[in-house]
Design an enzyme around this catalytic site. Sequence first.
Site, PDB file in Angstrom:
ATOM      1  N   ARG A  84       0.821  -1.212   0.000  1.00  0.00           N
ATOM      2  CA  ARG A  84       0.000   0.000   0.000  1.00  0.00           C
ATOM      3  C   ARG A  84       0.856   1.263   0.000  1.00  0.00           C
ATOM      4  NH1 ARG A  84      -4.466   0.197   4.536  1.00  0.00           N
ATOM      5  NH2 ARG A  84      -2.708   0.845   5.819  1.00  0.00           N
ATOM      6  N   LYS A 186      -3.071   6.773   1.328  1.00  0.00           N
ATOM      7  CA  LYS A 186      -2.972   7.275   2.702  1.00  0.00           C
ATOM      8  C   LYS A 186      -2.188   8.587   2.632  1.00  0.00           C
ATOM      9  CE  LYS A 186      -3.083   4.756   7.024  1.00  0.00           C
ATOM     10  NZ  LYS A 186      -4.496   4.473   7.278  1.00  0.00           N
ATOM     11  N   GLU A 222     -16.898   5.749   4.524  1.00  0.00           N
ATOM     12  CA  GLU A 222     -16.129   5.229   5.660  1.00  0.00           C
ATOM     13  C   GLU A 222     -16.083   6.246   6.785  1.00  0.00           C
ATOM     14  OE1 GLU A 222     -11.807   5.118   5.500  1.00  0.00           O
ATOM     15  OE2 GLU A 222     -11.914   5.585   3.371  1.00  0.00           O
TER      16      GLU A 222
HETATM   17  C1  LIG Z   1      -5.635   3.707   7.678  1.00  0.00           C
HETATM   18  C2  LIG Z   1      -7.067   3.920   7.295  1.00  0.00           C
HETATM   19  C3  LIG Z   1      -8.041   2.920   7.413  1.00  0.00           C
HETATM   20  C4  LIG Z   1      -7.759   1.590   8.069  1.00  0.00           C
HETATM   21  O1  LIG Z   1      -6.769   0.872   7.423  1.00  0.00           O
HETATM   22  P1  LIG Z   1      -6.018  -0.323   8.171  1.00  0.00           P
HETATM   23  O2  LIG Z   1      -5.041  -0.786   7.166  1.00  0.00           O
HETATM   24  O3  LIG Z   1      -7.043  -1.324   8.518  1.00  0.00           O
HETATM   25  O4  LIG Z   1      -5.388   0.279   9.377  1.00  0.00           O
HETATM   26  C5  LIG Z   1      -9.315   3.178   6.949  1.00  0.00           C
HETATM   27  N1  LIG Z   1      -9.636   4.376   6.400  1.00  0.00           N
HETATM   28  C6  LIG Z   1      -8.738   5.358   6.287  1.00  0.00           C
HETATM   29  C7  LIG Z   1      -9.148   6.638   5.668  1.00  0.00           C
HETATM   30  C8  LIG Z   1      -7.424   5.163   6.731  1.00  0.00           C
HETATM   31  O5  LIG Z   1      -6.553   6.146   6.637  1.00  0.00           O
END
Ligand SMILES: *Cc1c(COP(=O)(O)O)cnc(C)c1O
Length: 340
Positions: A84, A186, A222
């Site tokens: 990722r 991210k 989300e």
């Molecule tokens: C990091 C994150 C998540 C959760 O991801 P994980 O890999 O399960 O920690 C979900 N939504 C957003 C916007 C994130 O930044």
Amino acid sequence: MLQKQKIDWESLGFGIYPTRSMWKSTSNSNGQWDEGGLIPYGNIEISPAAGVLNYGQGIFEGMKAHHSSKDRVVLFRPDMNAKRISRSCKRLCMPEIPEDYFMNAILEVVRDNIDFVPPYKMGGLYIRPVVWGTAPTLGVAPASEYTFIIYAAPVGPYFKNGIKPLNLIASQSYHRAAPKGIGNAKAIGNYSSTLLPVKEAKASGFDEVLYLRADNEQLVEEVGSANIFMLKGNQLVTPRLTGSILDGVTRDSVLKLAQDKLGLTIKESDLLLKDLFKADEVFCTGTAVVITPVGCITYNKKPYKINDGNMGKVSSQIRKLLISIQLEEEEDTLDWIHLI
Ligand SMILES: *Cc1c(COP(=O)(O)O)cnc(C)c1O
């Protein structure tokens, strides 16, 4: 026996607790990373014209190392974070990080700070890799030099005094990410835009904001930094990855566990907000929150209680199963555990 720092582990929350060292490497203008290495944890020097400071050219990752029941330190699916981080880098026009290079850097940081990993069941060592454009860039353009840092901080368990279901507000005033934007990376900019919505939500007594889709507000996306799931009967539903949703490692793990271990049917599809109101159970997933139940969702000033505001049976089952895999209490049949 693993050596431990003299830390009051009982009172650890989710904050910055300085550790011994951090990883730092730099890329040249060809996008090649240097050898890199550990340096003492601390401040770094940066140009005021750095791309990350002026144009938000930066991304991050989040993962945890745990002291497991087998009295050793383990990572959970770090290969997923490795893949990722490169996807995020690519979207932000930054040099990708080879998977073995990423893994080596993570291992070095955890090994050197192993005494900061909280004892079994007392939390985890939160690991934060970041990649920033650090060369001066006055015009809007990709920086010519990048910095890759990994720092870590011990954190306590998310819930210390029993699990409390979240009270969410489905926002009619803000979106998190736009279609075809950077929601699936991210990228640091995705989080600055949520500060005001969350501040306002907290001032009104809510815990977090549930974001709706920017191009169709009947659909759920989300929760700021966690993915969302709904259980209806025997079916577990989560929004499909449309490009504006972050593909969580926990999200992927929950889908696999639900199908393989709990015999639920899983569905990744559009998720209507009005269906969420009638769900049997709703929960969020993420590295920080693990699995957190949602007890109430407010929309248009109307609160909709889920499962009478309590954590549901299936949510609790999935949560237990995931945690027991992460802590090596359950056999790692899916090959998700990585030894330090
Ligand atoms: C990091 C994150 C998540 C959760 O991801 P994980 O890999 O399960 O920690 C979900 N939504 C957003 C916007 C994130 O930044």
